[in-house]
Scaffold this motif. Sequence first.
Motif, PDB file in Angstrom:
ATOM      1  N   ASN A 163     -19.943  -9.308 -20.659  1.00  0.00           N
ATOM      2  CA  ASN A 163     -19.839  -8.505 -19.430  1.00  0.00           C
ATOM      3  C   ASN A 163     -19.463  -9.332 -18.200  1.00  0.00           C
ATOM      4  O   ASN A 163     -19.402  -8.813 -17.095  1.00  0.00           O
ATOM      5  N   TYR A 164     -19.280 -10.625 -18.397  1.00  0.00           N
ATOM      6  CA  TYR A 164     -19.014 -11.504 -17.255  1.00  0.00           C
ATOM      7  C   TYR A 164     -17.538 -11.869 -17.173  1.00  0.00           C
ATOM      8  O   TYR A 164     -16.856 -11.953 -18.192  1.00  0.00           O
ATOM      9  N   GLU A 165     -17.107 -12.133 -15.952  1.00  0.00           N
ATOM     10  CA  GLU A 165     -15.703 -12.494 -15.750  1.00  0.00           C
ATOM     11  C   GLU A 165     -15.628 -13.883 -15.131  1.00  0.00           C
ATOM     12  O   GLU A 165     -16.388 -14.194 -14.206  1.00  0.00           O
ATOM     13  N   PHE A 166     -14.735 -14.695 -15.651  1.00  0.00           N
ATOM     14  CA  PHE A 166     -14.636 -16.056 -15.125  1.00  0.00           C
ATOM     15  C   PHE A 166     -13.223 -16.606 -15.317  1.00  0.00           C
ATOM     16  O   PHE A 166     -12.440 -16.098 -16.127  1.00  0.00           O
ATOM     17  N   GLY A 167     -12.940 -17.670 -14.579  1.00  0.00           N
ATOM     18  CA  GLY A 167     -11.699 -18.421 -14.760  1.00  0.00           C
ATOM     19  C   GLY A 167     -12.031 -19.889 -14.547  1.00  0.00           C
ATOM     20  O   GLY A 167     -12.672 -20.250 -13.551  1.00  0.00           O
ATOM     21  N   ILE A 168     -11.666 -20.709 -15.512  1.00  0.00           N
ATOM     22  CA  ILE A 168     -11.949 -22.143 -15.387  1.00  0.00           C
ATOM     23  C   ILE A 168     -10.630 -22.898 -15.369  1.00  0.00           C
ATOM     24  O   ILE A 168      -9.752 -22.641 -16.193  1.00  0.00           O
ATOM     25  N   THR A 169     -10.493 -23.802 -14.411  1.00  0.00           N
ATOM     26  CA  THR A 169      -9.390 -24.760 -14.472  1.00  0.00           C
ATOM     27  C   THR A 169      -9.996 -26.111 -14.811  1.00  0.00           C
ATOM     28  O   THR A 169     -10.929 -26.560 -14.145  1.00  0.00           O
ATOM     29  N   TYR A 170      -9.475 -26.700 -15.860  1.00  0.00           N
ATOM     30  CA  TYR A 170      -9.951 -28.000 -16.306  1.00  0.00           C
ATOM     31  C   TYR A 170      -8.810 -28.989 -16.105  1.00  0.00           C
ATOM     32  O   TYR A 170      -7.712 -28.779 -16.612  1.00  0.00           O
ATOM     33  N   SER A 171      -9.082 -30.040 -15.343  1.00  0.00           N
ATOM     34  CA  SER A 171      -8.027 -31.019 -15.053  1.00  0.00           C
ATOM     35  C   SER A 171      -8.355 -32.357 -15.681  1.00  0.00           C
ATOM     36  O   SER A 171      -9.463 -32.861 -15.530  1.00  0.00           O
ATOM     37  N   VAL A 172      -7.388 -32.911 -16.363  1.00  0.00           N
ATOM     38  CA  VAL A 172      -7.528 -34.217 -17.012  1.00  0.00           C
ATOM     39  C   VAL A 172      -6.519 -35.141 -16.339  1.00  0.00           C
ATOM     40  O   VAL A 172      -5.317 -34.900 -16.411  1.00  0.00           O
ATOM     41  N   THR A 173      -7.024 -36.136 -15.641  1.00  0.00           N
ATOM     42  CA  THR A 173      -6.131 -37.043 -14.913  1.00  0.00           C
ATOM     43  C   THR A 173      -6.174 -38.426 -15.527  1.00  0.00           C
ATOM     44  O   THR A 173      -7.247 -39.020 -15.658  1.00  0.00           O
ATOM     45  N   LEU A 174      -5.020 -38.896 -15.927  1.00  0.00           N
ATOM     46  CA  LEU A 174      -4.908 -40.229 -16.501  1.00  0.00           C
ATOM     47  C   LEU A 174      -4.339 -41.161 -15.446  1.00  0.00           C
ATOM     48  O   LEU A 174      -3.229 -40.958 -14.956  1.00  0.00           O
ATOM     49  N   ASN A 175      -5.149 -42.141 -15.076  1.00  0.00           N
ATOM     50  CA  ASN A 175      -4.685 -43.196 -14.177  1.00  0.00           C
ATOM     51  C   ASN A 175      -4.633 -44.483 -14.994  1.00  0.00           C
ATOM     52  O   ASN A 175      -5.156 -44.538 -16.101  1.00  0.00           O
ATOM     53  N   LYS A 176      -4.062 -45.503 -14.414  1.00  0.00           N
ATOM     54  CA  LYS A 176      -3.948 -46.760 -15.144  1.00  0.00           C
ATOM     55  C   LYS A 176      -5.343 -47.289 -15.535  1.00  0.00           C
ATOM     56  O   LYS A 176      -5.556 -47.744 -16.648  1.00  0.00           O
ATOM     57  N   GLU A 177      -6.285 -47.201 -14.595  1.00  0.00           N
ATOM     58  CA  GLU A 177      -7.603 -47.798 -14.815  1.00  0.00           C
ATOM     59  C   GLU A 177      -8.626 -46.839 -15.389  1.00  0.00           C
ATOM     60  O   GLU A 177      -9.680 -47.264 -15.837  1.00  0.00           O
ATOM     61  N   ASP A 178      -8.404 -45.549 -15.241  1.00  0.00           N
ATOM     62  CA  ASP A 178      -9.474 -44.630 -15.612  1.00  0.00           C
ATOM     63  C   ASP A 178      -8.968 -43.265 -16.049  1.00  0.00           C
ATOM     64  O   ASP A 178      -7.778 -42.953 -15.948  1.00  0.00           O
ATOM     65  N   LEU A 179      -9.916 -42.484 -16.525  1.00  0.00           N
ATOM     66  CA  LEU A 179      -9.642 -41.111 -16.943  1.00  0.00           C
ATOM     67  C   LEU A 179     -10.603 -40.214 -16.173  1.00  0.00           C
ATOM     68  O   LEU A 179     -11.814 -40.452 -16.169  1.00  0.00           O
ATOM     69  N   GLU A 180     -10.045 -39.222 -15.497  1.00  0.00           N
ATOM     70  CA  GLU A 180     -10.901 -38.293 -14.754  1.00  0.00           C
ATOM     71  C   GLU A 180     -10.849 -36.930 -15.422  1.00  0.00           C
ATOM     72  O   GLU A 180      -9.766 -36.474 -15.823  1.00  0.00           O
ATOM     73  N   THR A 181     -12.006 -36.282 -15.526  1.00  0.00           N
ATOM     74  CA  THR A 181     -12.016 -34.910 -16.019  1.00  0.00           C
ATOM     75  C   THR A 181     -12.787 -34.077 -14.992  1.00  0.00           C
ATOM     76  O   THR A 181     -13.830 -34.506 -14.515  1.00  0.00           O
ATOM     77  N   SER A 182     -12.248 -32.938 -14.622  1.00  0.00           N
ATOM     78  CA  SER A 182     -12.957 -32.126 -13.634  1.00  0.00           C
ATOM     79  C   SER A 182     -12.743 -30.638 -13.876  1.00  0.00           C
ATOM     80  O   SER A 182     -11.751 -30.221 -14.471  1.00  0.00           O
ATOM     81  N   PHE A 183     -13.722 -29.902 -13.398  1.00  0.00           N
ATOM     82  CA  PHE A 183     -13.799 -28.475 -13.612  1.00  0.00           C
ATOM     83  C   PHE A 183     -13.791 -27.720 -12.297  1.00  0.00           C
ATOM     84  O   PHE A 183     -14.468 -28.132 -11.353  1.00  0.00           O
TER      85      PHE A 183
END
Length: 297
Positions: free
Chosen positions: A130-150
């Motif tokens: 019964n719930y409505e949602f939208g998720i954007t998941y971003s995966v960012t690859l940099n030289k030194e690191d990996l970022e994941t965010s919601f």
Amino acid sequence: VSISQDNSRITASLPTGESVEVLLYGATIISWKAKGKENLFLSSKAHLDGSKAVRGGIPLVFPVFGPPPADHATTGLPQHGFARTSKWEYLGKSTSESSATPNSKGDASVKLDFGLSHTMLDKIPSEWKNYEFGITYSVTLNKEDLETSFAIRNTGEKDWEFQTLFHTYLAVDNISQVSVSGLEGASYKDKTQGGKEVKGTSGPITIGGEVDRNYSQGPTKLITIAEKNKPRYELYRDLLIDVVVWNPWETKAKGMADFGPEDGYKKMICVEAGSVMQWNTLEAGDTWEGGQRIKAL
Ligand code: BG6
């Protein structure tokens, strides 16, 4: 930046050699290479065909962590929710490249965006239908690191509660040489002892048997995963106040049909950043954002 894509996965590589691979199934990151090394553990028996949540990499936990409690809107959902077993949509990429100099190629980075909304789910056996949602998941690859965010949005008219976590399986060479610092003093719920509340130790955590701990830490302090006393990963968190530390060790690993090789538990440690010790309420129309950044040293 080079990107390759088919209908099941997206792979991105930087000119400096780093790469990331994401399955649309669960938007699960199954590989992250930097400095010539694979940084994520992926079980040799993991199912990558969408028949089961992936054992390894970075699966996403949402909207419930662990088995859903009784009498809750998540009752009836599978353990760790449906995000890791749903097929996500690839929304596209953004790249940035600093200009090259005669001596360097310039540092590039790439952000891959994935989306999941209630309209994409198969029938779900719980109040969540019964719930409505939208998720954007971003995966960012940099030289030194990996970022994941919601960015998790409540697109409906009813308020709802959720938990979320990045179930990160970090690759290590030998678990007996691994230590985790940054959780000193924090108390935790020990799931190997039925969820007993345990007072945290003063020094770094070392692993010599099954470990399944939920740390509730409040402030998002830096966590360092070291091997042979040398820092190997740094985990930075944004709004993810809880940390789960998990290693199934020998017996539990044997009990998981999709865990391999048999001694693979020596090659991994899950250090999982999330918000799981309480429920987060998301009111109709609101958005919640959280993320992590893992630096490979
Ligand atoms: C961890 C939990 O986050 O995930 C463990 O703390 C659990 O209790 C583990 O066993 C793996 O869960 P699953 O559903 O992927 O086998």
